[in-house]
Design an enzyme around this catalytic site. Structure first.
Site, PDB file in Angstrom:
ATOM      1  N   TYR A  61       0.863  -1.192   0.000  1.00 48.60           N
ATOM      2  CA  TYR A  61       0.000   0.000   0.000  1.00 48.60           C
ATOM      3  C   TYR A  61       0.898   1.239   0.000  1.00 48.60           C
ATOM      4  O   TYR A  61       1.405   1.667   1.014  1.00 48.60           O
ATOM      5  CB  TYR A  61      -0.949   0.022   1.211  1.00 48.60           C
ATOM      6  CG  TYR A  61      -1.815  -1.219   1.367  1.00 48.60           C
ATOM      7  CD1 TYR A  61      -2.042  -2.084   0.306  1.00 48.60           C
ATOM      8  CD2 TYR A  61      -2.407  -1.518   2.594  1.00 48.60           C
ATOM      9  CE1 TYR A  61      -2.829  -3.225   0.453  1.00 48.60           C
ATOM     10  CE2 TYR A  61      -3.193  -2.653   2.749  1.00 48.60           C
ATOM     11  CZ  TYR A  61      -3.391  -3.497   1.679  1.00 48.60           C
ATOM     12  OH  TYR A  61      -4.153  -4.623   1.841  1.00 48.60           O
ATOM     13  N   GLN A 179      -6.560 -14.085   6.040  1.00 49.16           N
ATOM     14  CA  GLN A 179      -7.280 -12.941   5.460  1.00 49.16           C
ATOM     15  C   GLN A 179      -7.599 -13.273   4.009  1.00 49.16           C
ATOM     16  O   GLN A 179      -6.707 -13.578   3.226  1.00 49.16           O
ATOM     17  CB  GLN A 179      -6.443 -11.656   5.546  1.00 49.16           C
ATOM     18  CG  GLN A 179      -7.236 -10.446   5.088  1.00 49.16           C
ATOM     19  CD  GLN A 179      -6.518  -9.113   5.252  1.00 49.16           C
ATOM     20  OE1 GLN A 179      -6.405  -8.349   4.306  1.00 49.16           O
ATOM     21  NE2 GLN A 179      -6.029  -8.830   6.452  1.00 49.16           N
ATOM     22  N   TYR A 207     -11.537  -9.537   3.648  1.00 53.44           N
ATOM     23  CA  TYR A 207     -11.219  -8.236   3.048  1.00 53.44           C
ATOM     24  C   TYR A 207     -12.237  -7.899   1.970  1.00 53.44           C
ATOM     25  O   TYR A 207     -12.939  -8.775   1.489  1.00 53.44           O
ATOM     26  CB  TYR A 207      -9.772  -8.132   2.580  1.00 53.44           C
ATOM     27  CG  TYR A 207      -9.339  -8.853   1.322  1.00 53.44           C
ATOM     28  CD1 TYR A 207      -9.751  -8.444   0.060  1.00 53.44           C
ATOM     29  CD2 TYR A 207      -8.454  -9.909   1.395  1.00 53.44           C
ATOM     30  CE1 TYR A 207      -9.311  -9.080  -1.090  1.00 53.44           C
ATOM     31  CE2 TYR A 207      -7.995 -10.555   0.256  1.00 53.44           C
ATOM     32  CZ  TYR A 207      -8.433 -10.142  -0.983  1.00 53.44           C
ATOM     33  OH  TYR A 207      -7.998 -10.775  -2.118  1.00 53.44           O
ATOM     34  N   PHE A 208     -12.325  -6.603   1.637  1.00 54.16           N
ATOM     35  CA  PHE A 208     -13.426  -6.057   0.828  1.00 54.16           C
ATOM     36  C   PHE A 208     -14.773  -6.343   1.487  1.00 54.16           C
ATOM     37  O   PHE A 208     -15.726  -6.749   0.810  1.00 54.16           O
ATOM     38  CB  PHE A 208     -13.448  -6.640  -0.596  1.00 54.16           C
ATOM     39  CG  PHE A 208     -12.364  -6.165  -1.507  1.00 54.16           C
ATOM     40  CD1 PHE A 208     -11.843  -4.883  -1.391  1.00 54.16           C
ATOM     41  CD2 PHE A 208     -11.876  -6.984  -2.515  1.00 54.16           C
ATOM     42  CE1 PHE A 208     -10.850  -4.439  -2.254  1.00 54.16           C
ATOM     43  CE2 PHE A 208     -10.886  -6.561  -3.383  1.00 54.16           C
ATOM     44  CZ  PHE A 208     -10.368  -5.288  -3.245  1.00 54.16           C
ATOM     45  N   PRO A 209     -14.902  -6.150   2.813  1.00 56.63           N
ATOM     46  CA  PRO A 209     -16.177  -6.481   3.455  1.00 56.63           C
ATOM     47  C   PRO A 209     -17.342  -5.660   2.914  1.00 56.63           C
ATOM     48  O   PRO A 209     -18.478  -6.133   2.899  1.00 56.63           O
ATOM     49  CB  PRO A 209     -15.926  -6.166   4.940  1.00 56.63           C
ATOM     50  CG  PRO A 209     -14.780  -5.198   4.945  1.00 56.63           C
ATOM     51  CD  PRO A 209     -13.923  -5.584   3.762  1.00 56.63           C
ATOM     52  N   LYS A 218     -24.766   3.558  -0.676  1.00 62.60           N
ATOM     53  CA  LYS A 218     -24.916   4.951  -1.099  1.00 62.60           C
ATOM     54  C   LYS A 218     -24.761   5.155  -2.600  1.00 62.60           C
ATOM     55  O   LYS A 218     -24.817   6.269  -3.074  1.00 62.60           O
ATOM     56  CB  LYS A 218     -23.939   5.835  -0.331  1.00 62.60           C
ATOM     57  CG  LYS A 218     -22.524   5.465  -0.598  1.00 62.60           C
ATOM     58  CD  LYS A 218     -21.555   6.334   0.142  1.00 62.60           C
ATOM     59  CE  LYS A 218     -20.207   5.906  -0.369  1.00 62.60           C
ATOM     60  NZ  LYS A 218     -19.126   6.050   0.498  1.00 62.60           N
TER      61      LYS A 218
HETATM   62  N1  LIG Z   1      -5.186  -9.171   1.739  1.00 60.40           N
HETATM   63  C1  LIG Z   1      -5.468  -8.593   0.590  1.00 60.40           C
HETATM   64  O1  LIG Z   1      -5.013  -9.019  -0.480  1.00 60.40           O
HETATM   65  C2  LIG Z   1      -6.355  -7.382   0.589  1.00 60.40           C
HETATM   66  C3  LIG Z   1      -6.942  -6.944  -0.623  1.00 60.40           C
HETATM   67  C4  LIG Z   1      -7.775  -5.832  -0.565  1.00 60.40           C
HETATM   68  C5  LIG Z   1      -8.013  -5.188   0.641  1.00 60.40           C
HETATM   69  N2  LIG Z   1      -7.411  -5.626   1.792  1.00 60.40           N
HETATM   70  C6  LIG Z   1      -7.641  -4.960   3.099  1.00 60.40           C
HETATM   71  O2  LIG Z   1      -9.026  -4.883   3.322  1.00 60.40           O
HETATM   72  C7  LIG Z   1      -9.371  -3.529   3.633  1.00 60.40           C
HETATM   73  C8  LIG Z   1     -10.754  -3.246   3.181  1.00 60.40           C
HETATM   74  O3  LIG Z   1     -10.834  -3.263   1.761  1.00 60.40           O
HETATM   75  P1  LIG Z   1     -11.223  -1.982   0.915  1.00 60.40           P
HETATM   76  O4  LIG Z   1     -10.980  -0.770   1.750  1.00 60.40           O
HETATM   77  O5  LIG Z   1     -10.509  -2.034  -0.375  1.00 60.40           O
HETATM   78  O6  LIG Z   1     -12.752  -2.219   0.615  1.00 60.40           O
HETATM   79  P2  LIG Z   1     -14.078  -2.227   1.520  1.00 60.40           P
HETATM   80  O7  LIG Z   1     -13.795  -2.220   2.959  1.00 60.40           O
HETATM   81  O8  LIG Z   1     -14.933  -3.289   0.972  1.00 60.40           O
HETATM   82  O9  LIG Z   1     -14.729  -0.837   1.085  1.00 60.40           O
HETATM   83  C9  LIG Z   1     -14.230   0.363   1.594  1.00 60.40           C
HETATM   84  C10 LIG Z   1     -14.928   1.523   0.903  1.00 60.40           C
HETATM   85  O10 LIG Z   1     -16.315   1.523   1.245  1.00 60.40           O
HETATM   86  C11 LIG Z   1     -16.763   2.872   1.378  1.00 60.40           C
HETATM   87  N3  LIG Z   1     -17.237   3.019   2.774  1.00 60.40           N
HETATM   88  C12 LIG Z   1     -16.542   2.906   3.917  1.00 60.40           C
HETATM   89  N4  LIG Z   1     -17.329   3.087   4.996  1.00 60.40           N
HETATM   90  C13 LIG Z   1     -18.569   3.318   4.520  1.00 60.40           C
HETATM   91  C14 LIG Z   1     -19.821   3.587   5.132  1.00 60.40           C
HETATM   92  N5  LIG Z   1     -19.947   3.646   6.447  1.00 60.40           N
HETATM   93  N6  LIG Z   1     -20.893   3.756   4.341  1.00 60.40           N
HETATM   94  C15 LIG Z   1     -20.789   3.703   3.014  1.00 60.40           C
HETATM   95  N7  LIG Z   1     -19.607   3.453   2.367  1.00 60.40           N
HETATM   96  C16 LIG Z   1     -18.520   3.272   3.114  1.00 60.40           C
HETATM   97  C17 LIG Z   1     -15.572   3.768   1.043  1.00 60.40           C
HETATM   98  O11 LIG Z   1     -15.524   3.999  -0.367  1.00 60.40           O
HETATM   99  P3  LIG Z   1     -16.113   5.322  -1.063  1.00 60.40           P
HETATM  100  O12 LIG Z   1     -15.920   6.457  -0.122  1.00 60.40           O
HETATM  101  O13 LIG Z   1     -15.328   5.433  -2.335  1.00 60.40           O
HETATM  102  O14 LIG Z   1     -17.567   5.018  -1.310  1.00 60.40           O
HETATM  103  C18 LIG Z   1     -14.415   2.854   1.405  1.00 60.40           C
HETATM  104  O15 LIG Z   1     -13.207   3.217   0.774  1.00 60.40           O
HETATM  105  C19 LIG Z   1      -8.279  -2.704   2.938  1.00 60.40           C
HETATM  106  O16 LIG Z   1      -8.189  -1.396   3.450  1.00 60.40           O
HETATM  107  C20 LIG Z   1      -7.079  -3.547   3.177  1.00 60.40           C
HETATM  108  O17 LIG Z   1      -6.570  -3.263   4.461  1.00 60.40           O
HETATM  109  C21 LIG Z   1      -6.601  -6.711   1.769  1.00 60.40           C
END
Ligand SMILES: NC(=O)c1ccc[n+]([C@@H]2O[C@H](COP(=O)([O-])OP(=O)(O)OC[C@H]3O[C@@H](n4cnc5c(N)ncnc54)[C@H](OP(=O)(O)O)[C@@H]3O)[C@@H](O)[C@H]2O)c1
Length: 312
Positions: A61, A179, A207-209, A218
């Protein structure tokens, strides 16, 4: 409720079930038009201030930048001791290309370098970010076990491993956390990975919850995306419209509980065996604070089943 705590699997890591996924913090290589560094740090500051003590980052990252910014904020707030830092490595740059490396030597160097960027002398949870092609997985985890015995890391994680790779990695029972991608739209993990983690006292961190925001409730038919989501099949064409309809079905349940769609979705994961904690990402301090409202949502067995059915 915001100060709620839970144990990650069999480890001695005690975390708020709502953590912070920090790939947007300093992750200029992941999202174009990204947060500036100060906003990224504000996201981390907001999390720590509100009692979120579980931060998820990785070498890639930035690269390196998310870890550095987190290190700076922890130094500034003096909250290192109260914080559980999870980071990951496996990506290696060779002639401008990225390859994965799980060799013991590479993992050892990666831990040492992450310690410097994070300005700390231990990492609470260290993951192998992606499997490589060559290293036997029990050897890779064996290297992390030695780093654990030396006190450089406190718990061992693997990420993006198939069930066979996970079994091999866990041959000596040393894997603490898996993860993997998992959300209401991507439920493959329910077939083999989640049953395995539940049986083996491994904590499963999805991840990507929020399905990169799609499960945040939204977006609508007119929403367009300038980042990687523009090409993501969940966000394009007829599938996007159908997915939005499913998310809409959650809205009335959320409203009946005085919650938002994102809280309902996150609370649903926490009802699954072996899912102890979540790491929703955030690009604004308000989102971090908002996600903590998940901890006020209690789902009945019937609501759990209805949500399950909408996304079957
Ligand atoms: N191990 C791996 O290979 C891997 C891969 C991917 C991710 N990850 C980890 O997983 C974490 C989570 O994944 P992610 O951040 O990519 O995706 P995510 O948690 O599925 O989605 C996050 C996005 O959702 C929106 N959001 C957040 N809170 C919200 C709320 N209360 N209401 C409405 N929308 C909201 C925001 O996007 P907007 O503001 O653009 O709408 C935010 O950037 C990452 O930060 C990383 O640490 C790990």
């Amino acid at each position: 409720m915001a100060e709620q705590r839970t144990r990650l699997g069999n480890t001695d890591l005690i975390v708020n079930p709502i953590g912070l996924g920090a790939n947007a913090v300093g992750g200029h290589n992941i999202y174009p038009n990204m947060l500036n560094d100060e906003t990224g740090k504000d996201v981390v500051r907001a999390a720590l201030k509100q009692g979120i003590n579980f931060l998820d980052t990785a070498f890639i990252y930035g690269p390196e930048h998310s870890e550095r910014l987190i290190g700076e904020v922890l130094k500034e707030t003096g909250q290192r001791q109260d914080t559980i830092i999870a980071t990951k490595a496996a990506h290696k740059f060779v002639d401008g290309n990225v390859v994965f490396d799980n060799s013991p030597a590479f993992l050892k160097t990666s831990v040492d370098e992450a310690l410097k960027r994070l300005q700390t002398d231990y990492i609470d949870l260290f993951y192998i970010h992606f499997p490589d092609e060559h290293t036997p997985k029990d050897e890779a985890v064996g290297a992390l076990k030695r780093l654990k015995d030396e006190g450089k890391i406190r718990a061992i994680g693997v990420s993006n491993f198939s069930i066979d790779q996970l079994r091999e990695a866990n041959r000596d029972g040393d894997v603490d956390v898996l993860q993997s991608e998992y959300n209401l739209f991507k439920r493959e993990a329910e077939k083999e990975l989640l049953p395995y983690t539940a049986e083996n006292d491994i904590s499963f961190v999805p991840y990507f919850p929020l399905a990169a925001g799609l499960l945040g409730g939204k977006y609508n038919h007119d929403t367009t995306f300038q980042d990687g989501r523009a090409k993501n099949p969940l966000f394009t064409g007829e599938a996007f419209i159908q997915n939005l309809d499913k998310v809409e079905q959650l809205r009335s349940i959320a409203q009946s509980k005085d919650a938002e769609v994102a809280h309902l979705v996150l609370a649903w994961y926490l009802t699954q065996p072996s899912i102890d904690a979540l790491i929703p990402g955030a690009k604004k301090p308000e989102q971090v604070i908002n996600n903590l409202k998940t901890l006020d949502v209690e789902l009945t067995a019937e609501e759990i089943a209805v949500i399950d059915q909408i996304f079957r």
